[in-house]
Write an enzyme that holds these catalytic residues in place. Structure first.
Site, PDB file in Angstrom:
ATOM      1  N   GLY A   1       0.733  -1.208  -0.021  1.00  0.00           N
ATOM      2  CA  GLY A   1       0.074   0.030   0.212  1.00  0.00           C
ATOM      3  C   GLY A   1       0.775   1.394   0.038  1.00  0.00           C
ATOM      4  O   GLY A   1       0.335   2.314  -0.266  1.00  0.00           O
TER       5      GLY A   1
ATOM      6  N   LYS B   1     -27.899  29.731   8.933  1.00  0.00           N
ATOM      7  CA  LYS B   1     -27.923  28.372   9.522  1.00  0.00           C
ATOM      8  C   LYS B   1     -27.220  28.142  10.726  1.00  0.00           C
ATOM      9  O   LYS B   1     -26.082  29.081  10.999  1.00  0.00           O
ATOM     10  CB  LYS B   1     -27.552  27.496   8.180  1.00  0.00           C
ATOM     11  CG  LYS B   1     -26.197  27.204   8.203  1.00  0.00           C
ATOM     12  CD  LYS B   1     -25.553  26.213   7.466  1.00  0.00           C
ATOM     13  CE  LYS B   1     -23.819  25.945   7.488  1.00  0.00           C
ATOM     14  NZ  LYS B   1     -23.213  25.531   6.730  1.00  0.00           N
TER      15      LYS B   1
ATOM     16  N   ARG C   1     -24.789  25.124  12.505  1.00  0.00           N
ATOM     17  CA  ARG C   1     -24.237  23.654  12.507  1.00  0.00           C
ATOM     18  C   ARG C   1     -24.360  22.929  13.679  1.00  0.00           C
ATOM     19  O   ARG C   1     -24.045  23.386  14.651  1.00  0.00           O
ATOM     20  CB  ARG C   1     -22.825  23.616  11.878  1.00  0.00           C
ATOM     21  CG  ARG C   1     -22.561  22.282  11.452  1.00  0.00           C
ATOM     22  CD  ARG C   1     -21.030  22.253  10.879  1.00  0.00           C
ATOM     23  NE  ARG C   1     -21.188  22.370   9.383  1.00  0.00           N
ATOM     24  CZ  ARG C   1     -21.689  21.729   8.397  1.00  0.00           C
ATOM     25  NH1 ARG C   1     -22.209  20.674   8.920  1.00  0.00           N
ATOM     26  NH2 ARG C   1     -21.484  22.063   7.203  1.00  0.00           N
TER      27      ARG C   1
ATOM     28  N   ASP D   1     -22.467  28.584  -3.150  1.00  0.00           N
ATOM     29  CA  ASP D   1     -21.744  28.073  -2.030  1.00  0.00           C
ATOM     30  C   ASP D   1     -20.431  27.555  -2.401  1.00  0.00           C
ATOM     31  O   ASP D   1     -20.422  27.189  -3.609  1.00  0.00           O
ATOM     32  CB  ASP D   1     -22.476  26.855  -1.264  1.00  0.00           C
ATOM     33  CG  ASP D   1     -21.912  26.767   0.360  1.00  0.00           C
ATOM     34  OD1 ASP D   1     -21.023  27.501   0.759  1.00  0.00           O
ATOM     35  OD2 ASP D   1     -22.724  26.029   1.039  1.00  0.00           O
TER      36      ASP D   1
HETATM   37  C1  R5P Z   1     -19.716  26.129   5.267  1.00  0.00           C
HETATM   38  O1  R5P Z   1     -19.275  26.893   5.570  1.00  0.00           O
HETATM   39  C2  R5P Z   1     -19.562  25.735   3.652  1.00  0.00           C
HETATM   40  O2  R5P Z   1     -19.422  26.951   2.969  1.00  0.00           O
HETATM   41  C3  R5P Z   1     -20.599  24.819   3.196  1.00  0.00           C
HETATM   42  O3  R5P Z   1     -21.818  25.335   3.406  1.00  0.00           O
HETATM   43  C4  R5P Z   1     -20.556  23.587   3.976  1.00  0.00           C
HETATM   44  O4  R5P Z   1     -19.195  23.122   4.311  1.00  0.00           O
HETATM   45  C5  R5P Z   1     -21.285  22.502   3.355  1.00  0.00           C
HETATM   46  O5  R5P Z   1     -21.299  21.162   4.071  1.00  0.00           O
HETATM   47  P1  R5P Z   1     -22.531  20.196   3.942  1.00  0.00           P
HETATM   48  O6  R5P Z   1     -22.707  20.085   2.736  1.00  0.00           O
HETATM   49  O7  R5P Z   1     -22.131  19.064   4.788  1.00  0.00           O
HETATM   50  O8  R5P Z   1     -23.657  20.974   4.828  1.00  0.00           O
END
Ligand code: R5P
Length: 320
Positions: free
Chosen positions: A43, A197, A199, A223
């Site tokens: 590997g 949003k 997280r 994005d």
């Molecule tokens: C966040 O700050 C990024 O711009 C993306 O929105 C994020 O990383 C996307 O992650 P996921 O698709 O897991 O929500």
């Protein structure tokens, strides 16, 4: 320290994204360097470059996409190989810069992984880095070598314009993306809206507020990346709930891990535009439309070789 290189360009492909490497080579009308990048039986990575690179301007084509750790080590071994082969200048071309979301110590006892990537590339033999839409542009400051940071925006905008979307609103799925969304809105002469949003975990997000008006409007959600698809699919649902008509998603990097494909298929997006900075393996969402950054990277590589500016590629780019 200035780097001296001769007029020979060498394109060296790692195994992270051989399709994109081939597309770049075709756009540049030159072959990829003759190199073996394989694996020993245990590997470990086995590399042998068969072309003479002495004094050449070398570009190693290797995004840090999944499997990121494997691709990262491969890139470091390629850099070491080129340095020992007396290459004139070595540019690490990483269309996708993995580990960029770990760019600060936002809680106790965590690494700054993006800095570790920078340290290893700088010390490993890269003279420059060429990348696209790093998650955090300030990662450039982790380097003491030049970092050329391109945007996928001109390539995606070209496709968006072809769709003839009337009176659009550009939406960012989180406040961190306002700068990028504003840049799209400016060029499309569009309004801007923000989905706020939060997280909850690595793959779960919760939407708190929607700022701006999307009722009866066509929406383009932009994005830098889709990872698990939570952020952008929730944003699509929120704008539809607020009365959006056509919904188009435009993203620079499609990691598509975990439940991403299911989430994208279940969200109300009419079209999903994404670039090819990351290779596609496996199923794709139904509304998928891939656009290539190969021409953009080919042009950037030629401009770097000829010591020409890259900023002309920041806003508009069309392939010849
Ligand atoms: C966040 O700050 C990024 O711009 C993306 O929105 C994020 O990383 C996307 O992650 P996921 O698709 O897991 O929500």
């Amino acid at each position: 320290m200035p780097t001296y290189y001769n007029d020979k360009i060498c394109l060296i492909a790692g195994t992270a994204h051989t399709e994109l490497a081939q597309r770049i080579a075709e756009r540049m009308d030159r072959p990829l360097c003759d190199a073996h990048v394989g694996r020993f039986p245990d590997g470990e990575i086995d590399i042998k470059i068969n072309d003479d690179l002495r004094g050449a301007d070398c570009f190693v084509l290797q995004p840090l996409c999944p499997p990121v750790n494997e691709n990262w080590i491969e890139l470091l071994l390629l850099l070491d190989c080129l340095r020992r082969a007396s290459a004139g200048r070595v540019t690490a071309v990483m269309p996708y810069y993995g580990y960029a979301r770990k760019d600060r110590k936002d809680e106790g006892r965590v690494p700054i992984s993006a800095k570790v990537v920078a340290n290893t590339l700088s010390q490993g033999g890269a003279d420059r880095v060429l990348t696209i839409d790093m998650h955090a542009a300030q990662i450039q400051g982790f380097y003491d070598i030049p970092v050329d940071h391109l945007y996928a925006k001109p390539v995606l905008l070209h496709e968006i314009r072809k769709m003839g979307i009337e009176n659009p609103v550009v939406v960012t799925p989180d406040v961190g993306g306002i700068r990028m969304a504003r840049a799209y809105a400016k060029q499309l002469h569009a309004d801007l809206a923000i989905v706020d949003k939060r997280r909850v975990s690595g793959s779960e997000i919760a939407v708190e507020h929607m700022i701006g008006e999307v009722e009866g409007r066509n929406v383009i959600i932009v994005d830098d990346m889709i990872s698990t698809g939570g952020s952008i699919s929730e944003a699509a649902k929120v704008v539809r709930h607020h009365g959006a008509k056509q919904i188009v998603l435009a993203v620079s990097h499609a990691v598509l891990c975990g439940p991403a494909v299911e989430r994208l298929d279940a969200c109300p997006a009419d079209a999903i535009l994404a670039t090819d900075t990351i290779p596609r393996r496996g199923a794709l969402p139904k509304a998928w439309h891939e656009v290539s950054v190969a021409g953009l990277l080919a042009r950037a590589i030629l401009n770097l070789h000829e010591s020409k500016s890259l900023s002309i590629l920041f806003d508009n780019f069309e392939e010849d």
